[in-house]
Write an enzyme that holds these catalytic residues in place. Structure first.
Site, mmCIF file in Angstrom:
data_model
loop_
_atom_site.group_PDB
_atom_site.id
_atom_site.type_symbol
_atom_site.label_atom_id
_atom_site.label_comp_id
_atom_site.label_asym_id
_atom_site.label_seq_id
_atom_site.Cartn_x
_atom_site.Cartn_y
_atom_site.Cartn_z
ATOM 1 N N PHE A 104 0.830 -1.215 0.000
ATOM 2 C CA PHE A 104 0.000 0.000 0.000
ATOM 3 C C PHE A 104 0.856 1.252 0.000
ATOM 4 C CE2 PHE A 104 -2.335 -3.097 2.865
ATOM 5 C CZ PHE A 104 -2.918 -3.762 1.795
ATOM 6 N N THR A 151 -1.511 -8.395 -5.566
ATOM 7 C CA THR A 151 -2.489 -7.902 -6.527
ATOM 8 C C THR A 151 -2.875 -8.948 -7.566
ATOM 9 O OG1 THR A 151 -0.639 -7.141 -7.858
ATOM 10 C CG2 THR A 151 -1.660 -5.535 -6.383
ATOM 11 N N GLY A 194 2.095 -0.628 -12.305
ATOM 12 C CA GLY A 194 2.875 -1.826 -12.540
ATOM 13 C C GLY A 194 2.402 -2.609 -13.746
ATOM 14 N N LEU A 249 -7.939 -6.611 -17.340
ATOM 15 C CA LEU A 249 -7.135 -7.725 -17.822
ATOM 16 C C LEU A 249 -7.464 -9.055 -17.148
ATOM 17 C CD1 LEU A 249 -3.732 -5.818 -18.004
ATOM 18 C CD2 LEU A 249 -5.539 -5.965 -19.730
ATOM 19 N N ASN A 250 -8.027 -8.994 -15.949
ATOM 20 C CA ASN A 250 -8.427 -10.221 -15.262
ATOM 21 C C ASN A 250 -9.600 -9.869 -14.359
ATOM 22 O OD1 ASN A 250 -8.661 -12.194 -13.091
ATOM 23 N ND2 ASN A 250 -6.724 -13.062 -13.815
ATOM 24 N N LYS A 285 -5.466 0.924 -17.589
ATOM 25 C CA LYS A 285 -5.055 2.192 -16.975
ATOM 26 C C LYS A 285 -4.507 2.017 -15.558
ATOM 27 C CE LYS A 285 -8.017 5.622 -19.280
ATOM 28 N NZ LYS A 285 -9.271 6.403 -19.154
ATOM 29 N N GLY A 286 -4.661 0.868 -14.976
ATOM 30 C CA GLY A 286 -4.233 0.725 -13.584
ATOM 31 C C GLY A 286 -5.416 0.815 -12.652
ATOM 32 N N GLY A 334 -5.208 -0.351 -9.077
ATOM 33 C CA GLY A 334 -4.866 -0.656 -7.686
ATOM 34 C C GLY A 334 -5.376 0.363 -6.695
ATOM 35 N N GLU A 335 -5.477 1.608 -7.091
ATOM 36 C CA GLU A 335 -5.744 2.654 -6.105
ATOM 37 C C GLU A 335 -7.051 3.406 -6.307
ATOM 38 O OE1 GLU A 335 -1.597 4.536 -4.970
ATOM 39 O OE2 GLU A 335 -1.498 3.518 -6.880
#
Lengths: 338, 717
Positions: free
Chosen positions: B258, B486, B527, B600-601, B672-673, B675-676
């Protein structure tokens, strides 16, 4: 962690005599608090006497219709016991409001009563604390106040007792049975924990070497209802900001025949509200009467700079639970989620 | 929204592959379970603390017990007399290191103590128990100096930094905000406060370092709990004056970060020092209670937001002013005013950060730095403006959708905030909402709903990767990506499989080791995009070139990208209940809709969104750290007192949805990401729902019973 020796006691008597023979000994039961404190260096026993395997793990009915709860009975077992759920919902609810499922599976009845305050300054060996190191000073007095006491505290200690179960036992007029080097004795649960005064090192009235062997809960007053309610900032695994245990029985005419009210999270011990109880006993149970009684009790509160909210929270909880029990509605559990 | 743009549901498309072993068309996007899931379940996945080389010794840091001062004496006699004691490292005897760029790593080099909890010594012993006992027995004398740990908005030390975190400008100005505010039909001028917050990943920081001397010189191998083994390797090489080829850092499995494992942390430096000093492998596992002091925190922010709008709800002025703290060790400025530069069209805008360097532990990245705290204030203020206008808060946001990024004038690569708001409104049942606050009561509970927008930049960094064709028809992909829980390992295998035209079972992927091709850290939700591009390019080159090995470096591709404003967007909807007896606020429903490029998943994406929203729930309702003014230290230092949400806090009606979004300006992979972004906006959605429930505005987080109950409980007679 300091090296220590360990033994498993076979009988309560053997545990007590071992304790007397070994300076710096501590009894070990579920270990959910003592072991944590050993890791932190707050507790530094020379010798551990494991009492979790003693034959004190049963809940028995007493001849008068009460319950004798062995000191080694696990919190989750006690909460689930059919007689507890039927006769003393306040106790079952208080147990289930405490800690987490995993901790309740390990923690014992005796250990729950003897758990130490979670005051952060008590747990931090790098700062002064009169409870941990008598005479060193109280870091909490001018520190972070929100979770500290509003009743019965002293300039030497403003910590609160963290147990939920103990609050219910205080309201149930339970008795704690002790075995010590000088024999057996019994102490009312409501008097088992003490106020800090100028000696906050002592949490309880236990004498050196005394072992809790059982807790006796008298039969419920005829027609009594009981409930426990705890306010906290997350729905599980959080200590009480304030909590209340109520046992209530009313006469045919609706007046209060028996009432017991105890607060958690407000003081160095479960706070049995004797003043409020006296005002309510024999009186009609109106919201007005409840408010007046609870306010009379809380008039003694001396909040610190950061915790005045606890007084209004305790007032709100107590009045709500008294009136809800009177209406037969409260089950004392936390509000339902959607 | 067009009919064919049905958002993929939480389950998403599934596809095990064709019967003849050919690749399913849905290999990328399919909910492939994480490859190391079973290893983690049965405990065979090894984390940094679980590597114990033969002869391993154990190090335990000694934290400073003063908030500012100088070490004047160290007495390690008792510690060194213990059986099994190996060494006590202090500034007097620790190996000298090259001055690091990141001064938080400059440990045991001098006698200065910049904050409470700073590591002033390291006890090293044969066992962790002895090391701990030694650490407690080391006596340190200090010349203590007065300290200052309290930030406030007229602190004399406040200054405007040139840059905030992430290289963002410290301040921006466009148009004349004061004139627009003076002329506005409606204004909001409010102050929001967020306390310090802590990352507290499940796995505490740990490192096992092994320093060996050989004929070719020194060699250092470290197993480290880190979000990026490549930057840790580079840092250790620089500190100890080693060639990077002589340093290997392994971060194969990481139990969350995090953000606070995003930069190298002192524990790995201490472990390396101790190994060099003792000639033994040394393991350093930080106790939970050390984490708040030496692994970063989200700095507290005081945020003043002023909004001006015309009669139709079009913004004429947006002014976002952020006050925060940093440490005296290094400047870190939580870039909370940054999202206001992207979100809404307005005639004039001003954003500004001011920071004071206090005697506090050094703040750092935590769970969407900048966006999470900044969007809390901006999106709560937008709700206040909607109430002021008597306008639906979704409509207010729709009316202020910009054509281009407001501050930069750049075109958006894609921006589907409006679709997220509309789709969320449909799924949540927003149309039936009665806007009046404080009128929905169920027993003792007041109930309300709220919405907020979310955004997070689509960041990207250069990466390398290698793909190799094996004789047995399988493929081996190597890249020093990091899977911090992740599912990155799994997603990269999917990326490779699609590029190679095979099923994911034909791909072996190695990550988490700095000897693999260099890659950026797992941070900034970048990432998967950064590594994915390199993996995709390597696999594509392998397939098209006909050679058996292909290695690529995306640096030139990344630098050659066209100049777009690239951001993910979303909308979060919350329903809360406030208990009028206690002031407890609990969650009844939580729903997010996100547009974050290609997903993607589906399985792992859902976990990321739900996890992010749970963090937002914690930020809104339960999490807070406080700094004791007397000791200068954080008060809440364990997971009993620092309240991350428990399972019981998460509602049964908890949904994450996403929109199909084809964005040609991202990377060949197209994500685009994610995680946050889940955390961003969530705290504001709760705050707005709490106002809708109670009719009272609460602007200081979190919404705990001590604050909320004051306005709800029966007043004293």
């Amino acid at each position: 962690m300091k090296p220590f020796t360990y033994e498993r006691a076979a009988t309560p008597e053997q545990a007590v005599s071992s304790y007397a023979a070994r300076p710096g000994a501590r009894y070990l039961a579920g270990g959910t608090n003592l072991v944590d404190l050993m890791k932190l260096g707050v507790e530094r026993p020379e010798h551990l006497i494991d009492v979790s395997g003693l034959p004190l793990d049963r809940v028995e009915h007493t001849v008068d219709g009460g319950l004798r709860v062995g000191a080694a009975v696990r919190n989750s077992d006690l909460a689930a016991h059919p007689a507890v759920r039927r006769d003393h919902p306040v106790l079952s609810q208080a147990l289930l409001a405490g800690a987490s499922g995993q901790l309740r599976n390990a923690a014992t009845t005796g250990g729950n009563l003897l758990q130490r305050t979670r005051c952060p300054y008590f747990q931090d060996t790098s700062v002064p604390c009169n409870k941990r190191e008598p005479g060193s000073g109280c870091s909490a007095l001018h520190g972070s106040h929100r979770d500290m006491a509003v009743l019965g505290h002293s300039d030497d200690c403003v910590a609160t007792h963290p147990s939920d179960m103990a609050v219910a036992l205080a309201a149930l007029d339970a008795e704690v049975e002790l075995l010590g080097p000088e024999g057996r004795r019994t102490v009312p649960a409501a008097d088992f924990h003490r106020l800090p005064g100028d000696d906050p090192h002592q949490d309880t009235v236990l004498r050196p070497g005394e072992l809790i062997v059982s807790v006796t809960v008298p039969p419920p007053p005829a027609g009594a209802r009981s409930a426990y309610r705890k306010a906290r900032e997350r729905a599980s695994y959080a200590f009480a900001l304030a909590s209340v245990a109520v046992v209530l029985a009313r006469a045919q005419d609706g007046t209060v025949r028996h009432v017991a009210l105890a607060f958690g999270g407000l003081a160095h011990r479960p706070w049995r509200a004797r003043t409020a109880e006296e005002l309510l006993t024999g009186a009609p149970l109106t919201t007005e009467a409840c408010s007046r009684a609870v306010e009379a009790e809380l008039a003694a509160a001396r909040p610190l700079s950061g915790n005045a909210f606890k007084v209004s929270l305790a007032r709100s909880l107590a009045v709500h639970m008294l009136t809800a029990l009177a209406e037969g509605g409260a089950d004392g559990t936390s509000p339902q989620r959607a | 929204m067009n009919d064919h743009e049905v958002p993929a549901g939480p389950e998403g498309p599934q596809g095990p592959g064709g019967p003849d072993g050919s690749a399913p068309l849905t290999v990328l996007g399919a909910g492939v379970p994480r490859l190391e899931g079973w290893d983690k379940t049965e405990g065979s996945a090894r984390y940094a603390a679980e590597w114990t080389p033969p002869g391993c010794a154990y190090g335990r840091p000694v934290p400073a017990t003063v908030a500012r001062g100088r070490i004047t004496g160290i007495d390690a006699t008792d510690a060194l007399a213990m059986e099994g004691a190996l060494a006590v490292l202090t500034h007097e005897n620790a190996p000298r290191i090259t001055e690091p760029d990141d001064a938080t790593l400059d440990v045991l080099q001098d006698e200065w103590v910049p904050h409470r909890g700073w590591h002033v010594a390291l006890a090293v012993a044969e066992t962790p128990e002895t090391a701990q006992a030694m650490a407690e027995a080391v006596r340190i004398e200090y010349a203590e100096e007065p300290h200052d740990v309290r930030i406030h908005d007229d602190h004399p030390g406040l200054y405007q930094p040139d840059e905030a975190n992430g290289g963002a400008a410290g301040a921006t100005s466009r148009g004349d905000v004061e004139s627009e505010l003076a002329a506005a039909h409606h204004t909001v001028d409010v102050l929001y406060a967020i306390p310090p917050l802590h990352n507290h990943p499940m796995e505490p920081h740990a490192a096992t370092a092994e320093w060996t001397e050989g004929p070719e010189g020194a060699r250092l191998v470290a197993h480290d709990s880190s979000q990026g083994a490549t930057p840790v390797r580079d840092t250790l090489a620089a500190l100890f004056s080693l060639d990077t080829a002589r340093v290997t850092v392994v971060s194969e499995h990481v139990g969350g970060g995090f953000g606070n494992k995003g930069t190298p942390r002192p524990h790995v430096v201490l472990a390396a020092m101790a190994s060099r000093h003792t000639g033994r492998p040394v393991k350093v596992v930080l106790p939970r209670r050390h984490l708040p002091f030496v692994t970063g925190h989200r700095a507290p922010t005081l945020q003043r937001v002023r909004l001006g709008a015309d009669a139709e709800g079009r913004l004429t002025a947006v002014d976002h002013d952020v006050v925060t703290h940093t440490s005296t060790v290094k400047e870190f400025v939580e870039q909370a005013a940054v999202p206001a530069r992207t979100m809404y069209a307005s005639t004039a805008s001003r954003t500004r950060h001011r920071v004071a360097a206090l005697d506090v532990p050094t703040p750092s990245w935590m769970r969407a730095p900048g966006e999470a705290p900044g969007m809390y204030a901006l999106e709560a203020a937008m709700d206040e403006l909607a109430v002021e206008l008597g306008m639906d808060p979704i409509e207010l946001r729709l009316r202020n959708e910009p054509d281009v990024e407001p501050q930069t004038g750049k075109p958006f690569s894609s921006r589907r905030l409006a679709d997220c708001l509309r789709e969320g409104a449909r799924l949540f049942g927003w149309a039936d909402r009665d806007p009046r606050p404080g009128v929905r009561r169920s027993g003792d509970l007041l109930i309300g709903t709220g919405v907020a927008a979310s955004t997070y930049p689509a960041l990207l960094a250069p990466s390398t990767a290698t793909a190799e064709a094996r004789d047995d028809g399988t493929f081996h992909v190597r890249i020093n990506a990091t899977d911090i829980g992740t599912g990155a390992r799994t997603v990269l295998a999917q990326v490779a499989a699609e590029a190679l035209g095979v099923g994911p079972q034909a791909v072996r992927i190695d990550i988490g080791n700095s000897d693999l091709p260099d890659a950026p850290l797992a941070g900034g939700s970048s990432g998967t995009a950064s590594w994915g591009w390199a993996v995709h390019a390597a696999c594509t080159e392998l397939r098209t070139s006909g050679s058996s090995v292909a290695t690529v470096d995306t640096t030139a591709d990344v630098q050659a990208r066209e100049d777009y404003a690239r951001h993910a967007f979303g909308a979060v909807f919350a329903e809360v209940q406030a208990d009028t007896v206690t002031g407890e606020v609990r969650t009844r429903r939580l729903l997010g809709v996100f547009a974050a490029g290609r997903i993607l998943n589906a399985r792992l994406a859902r976990s990321q969104f739900l996890g992010g929203m749970t963090m937002g729930l914690g930020m809104a309702l339960t999490e807070h750290s406080s700094i004791d003014r007397a000791t200068g230290g954080f008060v809440e230092t364990d997971l009993a007192s620092y309240h991350v949400p428990s399972c019981a806090d998460v509602p049964e009606q908890f949904e994450a949805h996403w929109l199909a979004e084809e964005d040609p300006h991202l990377t060949p992979v197209g994500g685009k990401g994610i995680g946050e972004i889940g955390i961003v906006g969530t705290a504001a959605a709760f705050t707005n729902a709490l106002h809708h429930a109670t009719g009272v505005r609460h602007r200081t987080l979190p919404h705990t019973p001590d604050r909320v109950g004051a306005d709800l409980r029966v007043p004293a007679r």
